[in-house]
Design a protein around this motif. Structure first.
Motif, PDB file in Angstrom:
ATOM      1  N   SER A  83       0.831  -1.208   0.000  1.00  0.00           N
ATOM      2  CA  SER A  83       0.000   0.000   0.000  1.00  0.00           C
ATOM      3  C   SER A  83       0.863   1.255   0.000  1.00  0.00           C
ATOM      4  O   SER A  83       0.658   2.182   0.776  1.00  0.00           O
ATOM      5  CB  SER A  83      -0.939   0.010   1.217  1.00  0.00           C
ATOM      6  OG  SER A  83      -1.895   1.038   1.098  1.00  0.00           O
ATOM      7  N   ALA A 112     -12.661   5.533  -6.727  1.00  0.00           N
ATOM      8  CA  ALA A 112     -11.402   6.024  -6.164  1.00  0.00           C
ATOM      9  C   ALA A 112     -10.614   6.806  -7.209  1.00  0.00           C
ATOM     10  O   ALA A 112      -9.982   7.825  -6.901  1.00  0.00           O
ATOM     11  CB  ALA A 112     -10.572   4.858  -5.638  1.00  0.00           C
ATOM     12  N   ALA A 116      -9.663  10.766  -7.019  1.00  0.00           N
ATOM     13  CA  ALA A 116      -8.276  11.214  -7.122  1.00  0.00           C
ATOM     14  C   ALA A 116      -8.141  12.329  -8.159  1.00  0.00           C
ATOM     15  O   ALA A 116      -7.407  13.299  -7.953  1.00  0.00           O
ATOM     16  CB  ALA A 116      -7.371  10.042  -7.473  1.00  0.00           C
ATOM     17  N   LEU A 147      -2.570   8.123  -5.890  1.00  0.00           N
ATOM     18  CA  LEU A 147      -3.559   8.309  -4.827  1.00  0.00           C
ATOM     19  C   LEU A 147      -4.798   7.442  -5.027  1.00  0.00           C
ATOM     20  O   LEU A 147      -5.482   7.101  -4.055  1.00  0.00           O
ATOM     21  CB  LEU A 147      -3.971   9.780  -4.752  1.00  0.00           C
ATOM     22  CG  LEU A 147      -2.894  10.761  -4.285  1.00  0.00           C
ATOM     23  CD1 LEU A 147      -3.411  12.191  -4.367  1.00  0.00           C
ATOM     24  CD2 LEU A 147      -2.446  10.437  -2.863  1.00  0.00           C
ATOM     25  N   ARG A 150      -5.332   4.515  -3.012  1.00  0.00           N
ATOM     26  CA  ARG A 150      -5.539   4.813  -1.587  1.00  0.00           C
ATOM     27  C   ARG A 150      -4.419   4.232  -0.727  1.00  0.00           C
ATOM     28  O   ARG A 150      -4.650   3.424   0.182  1.00  0.00           O
ATOM     29  CB  ARG A 150      -6.907   4.313  -1.138  1.00  0.00           C
ATOM     30  CG  ARG A 150      -8.041   5.099  -1.788  1.00  0.00           C
ATOM     31  CD  ARG A 150      -9.408   4.644  -1.374  1.00  0.00           C
ATOM     32  NE  ARG A 150     -10.437   5.493  -1.986  1.00  0.00           N
ATOM     33  CZ  ARG A 150     -11.724   5.173  -2.061  1.00  0.00           C
ATOM     34  NH1 ARG A 150     -12.150   4.030  -1.561  1.00  0.00           N
ATOM     35  NH2 ARG A 150     -12.589   6.004  -2.626  1.00  0.00           N
TER      36      ARG A 150
END
Length: 239
Positions: A83, A112, A116, A147, A150
């Motif tokens: 991550s 997502a 972003a 980004l 996440r």
């Protein structure tokens, strides 16, 4: 929560032949930390090993108490499980994909990716290809892609090096405000004092990280990572 802790050794090859890269330290959780040094000092290597794109020859890397790499325990968490979002120096956008397509690559989901793009101000340009973007827009597209996954950690490899000074200053300020708003743990590597001053709450040097590696006791005797001596960005002269 602990930040990123590391103590690594890796043999690199440069213009002068093979040489050892050694570094130890810790980057604070929830803050933007800088790692400074001249070209060829191992800045990009550090980011790539933290991200899991390269393996150290030996050492340990952890984040938030979770071990990402340990040569002693033969543990190496793959990049996709760490991550950690990485913004490459040349942005590494896919030329055949739109801005949205690039953001969706590796994204948690389409929502997502859309979020972003909104975050970096590219929602209205989602259908454009990288060749249709300005340098600053390509930089934002690369940031949006990172980004959209996440990540818990954002790694920035000289993200403004291809931009002129005026645009670099403006985008650095925008990025600083964005990172402060989302509160992500981030590491910026750069040889430019101006970028480090604008974005980082603290800065460590490659030379200091190498000294700490040499001074650190073996992992079996104590913790493998020790804090870097923090150098205030305003007093740091590099490049």
């Amino acid at each position: 929560m602990d930040g990123i802790e590391f103590r690594i050794r890796k043999t690199l090859t440069g213009r002068g032949g093979r040489f050892p890269f050694r570094a130890a330290g810790r980057f604070a959780h929830g803050r933007v930390s800088g790692f400074a040094g001249p070209s060829g000092s191992g800045k990009t290597t550090l980011l790539r090993t933290l991200a899991g794109l390269e393996k150290p020859d030996a050492g340990e890397i952890s984040f938030g108490g979770e071990t990402w790499f340990s040569s002693g325990n033969r543990r190496s968490v793959p990049a996709w499980k760490r991550s950690a979002g990485l913004v490459f120096q040349d942005y590494a956008l896919f030329p055949h994909l739109s801005v949205l397509g690039n953001a969706r690559f590796g994204a948690v989901d389409r929502e997502a990716a859309e979020e972003a793009l909104e975050l970096v101000g590219l929602a209205d340009l989602r259908s454009r290809r990288p060749r249709e973007l300005s340098g600053g827009q390509r930089q934002r597209a690369a940031l949006a892609r990172a980004l959209a996954a996440r990540p818990r950690v954002l790694l920035l490899d000289e993200p403004f090096s291809a931009l002129d000074e005026e645009l670099r200053a403006r985008l650095a300020d925008e990025l600083g405000n964005l990172l402060a708003r989302i509160g992500i743990t981030a590491v910026l590597v750069s040889h430019l004092r101006s970028d480090l001053e604008r974005l980082c709450s603290s800065v460590a040097t490659a030379a200091e990280a190498e000294r700490l590696f040499d001074e650190a006791p073996p992992a079996r005797e104590s913790r493998s990572s020790i804090p870097l001596r923090i150098v205030e960005a305003k007093s740091l002269y590099v490049g």
